[in-house]
Design an enzyme around this catalytic site. Structure first.
Site, PDB file in Angstrom:
ATOM      1  CD  GLU A 178      -1.243   2.365   2.499  1.00  0.00           C
ATOM      2  OE1 GLU A 178      -2.033   3.399   2.359  1.00  0.00           O
ATOM      3  OE2 GLU A 178      -0.248   2.113   2.727  1.00  0.00           O
ATOM      4  NE  ARG A 222      -5.629   7.173   4.322  1.00  0.00           N
ATOM      5  CZ  ARG A 222      -4.698   7.970   5.162  1.00  0.00           C
ATOM      6  NH1 ARG A 222      -5.683   8.942   5.560  1.00  0.00           N
ATOM      7  NH2 ARG A 222      -3.703   7.810   5.611  1.00  0.00           N
ATOM      8  NE  ARG A 224      -2.505   6.828   1.644  1.00  0.00           N
ATOM      9  CZ  ARG A 224      -2.768   8.105   1.765  1.00  0.00           C
ATOM     10  NH1 ARG A 224      -3.523   8.579   0.735  1.00  0.00           N
ATOM     11  NH2 ARG A 224      -2.331   8.768   2.897  1.00  0.00           N
TER      12      ARG A 224
END
Length: 384
Positions: A178, A222, A224
């Protein structure tokens, strides 16, 4: 035993400072000063306060070890364990953890127990127990918008190669990495290309996707990048194999669903700080960019991305408290919820450290969805 003595013994048993424990049990702005008076016997906590101290972290909520684990995994650059939680839920056993930050170790240990190894660069890959899946939220600062974009020229950027040497030695069946979404475009795509080439050279399939937390049920915008690899020497994969990432459920979100009631006044920002925020936002506006503080309320669908710098001034996510009132920062528990952490997750550090830890962590529901797909693939793909 006097309450003062019992309080000090309990705090020392937990391995916490006065500031950490006073923040952890929700004391006010000068809570650490009051706590010191309690320990010295110069003041006495009421029954509710005393009970909070003595009952804090009496249980390690995620220590359960499966009797017959479905798979074994390792947790690298573990932070506070956000990537670990879903894999543990799916019946996996964590056989090795590495995290260099002392304060993150404290939070991790209080929630999961076990041994935590420090600096991964000092770990001999041959001594890591055998495992099926490697998990790694490797440092993102070298690639992030907030960082200096140094990439592999930054020492932290080269920590990817510690992941590589461990994969090369241990040959896990799968991995999940990640990072910030900017990794894909960093250095005109060359940085990601290097990472992908190194992973593929070890005979792994490599697929990636940028996923948003707000599409998985938490009110935070968010984004990612998640990189999933499967071992071609173990699985019989076609040359054009593509790992199927989860389809975002796009569950409606509302910030008010994670906000606390009766929040301590210590989270309200000062007039001076608020004036500074407004002044800087106006300056940015004149220069034609969109930087500046952002205010949200209970009806907001989602917030900006929570970052590790949130402790400084809270500018990316301020909460409106109504007309005539100054806005406030999120509480650490609200930050935990914004990242989708379970309610039983213990926050045993000061507010400042908690903001950094949750800002550096992951949106647990996104990882949970990916984890389910990885485990399902591992169970159904043909083996060599």
């Amino acid at each position: 035993m006097q309450k003062s003595e019992a309080i000090k013994i309990r705090r020392e048993e937990l391995g916490l400072t006065v500031k950490e424990l006073s923040d952890a049990i929700g004391m006010g702005k000068n809570g650490d000063k009051e706590f010191r008076l309690w320990e010295k016997g110069l003041s006495v906590p009421n029954d509710i306060e005393y009970k909070k101290i003595m009952s804090f972290a009496t249980v390690t909520p995620f220590i359960k070890k499966p009797i017959k684990p479905r798979f074994r995994y390792i947790d690298l650059f573990a932070g506070i364990g956000g990537i670990r939680i879903p894999f543990q839920e799916l019946g996996g056993e964590c056989v090795f953890t590495s995290e260099w930050d002392h304060f993150a170790q404290k939070t991790y240990r209080m929630n999961f127990g076990g041994v935590i190894y420090g600096d991964i660069t000092q770990v001999n890959e041959k001594e890591i127990p055998d495992f099926d899946i490697l998990l790694g939220g490797f440092p993102c600062q070298p690639f992030s918008q907030a960082g200096l974009h140094k990439g592999f020229s930054d020492t932290r950027g080269t920590l990817f190669f510690d992941i590589e040497r461990i994969i090369k030695e241990k040959r896990p069946k799968a991995f999940l990495l990640e990072n910030v979404k900017q990794l894909k475009g960093h250095d005109k795509g060359r940085t990601y290309k290097v990472i992908e080439e190194h992973l593929k050279a070890m005979n792994y399939s490599v697929n990636s996707a940028v996923l948003r937390a707000r599409d998985f049920g938490v009110p935070q915008n968010r984004e990612r990048i998640y990189i999933v690899g499967l071992n071609r020497e173990y699985f019989d994969l076609p040359e054009d194999y593509e790992f199927e990432f989860p389809t975002p459920p796009k569950t409606p979100t509302r910030l008010g669903d994670i906000l606390e009631n009766n929040v301590d006044p210590k989270y309200t920002i000062s007039q001076r700080l608020y004036d500074g925020h407004k002044r800087r936002k106006e300056e940015h506006k004149k220069r034609g960019n969109g930087f500046g503080f952002s205010i949200f309320d209970a009806e907001s669908e989602y917030t900006n991305t929570l970052s590790a710098r949130y402790y400084k001034d809270g500018s990316e996510i301020l909460i409106d408290q109504g007309e005539g009132k100054l806005p406030r920062k999120l509480t650490p528990r609200e930050c935990a919820r914004l990242q989708g952490f379970p309610e039983e997750f213990i926050i045993p550090v000061s507010d400042t450290r908690a903001y950094k830890q949750f800002g550096n962590s992951v949106a647990v529901p996104v990882v949970r969805a990916i984890a389910k797909n990885i485990i399902a693939e591992m169970a159904t793909l043909p083996k060599r």
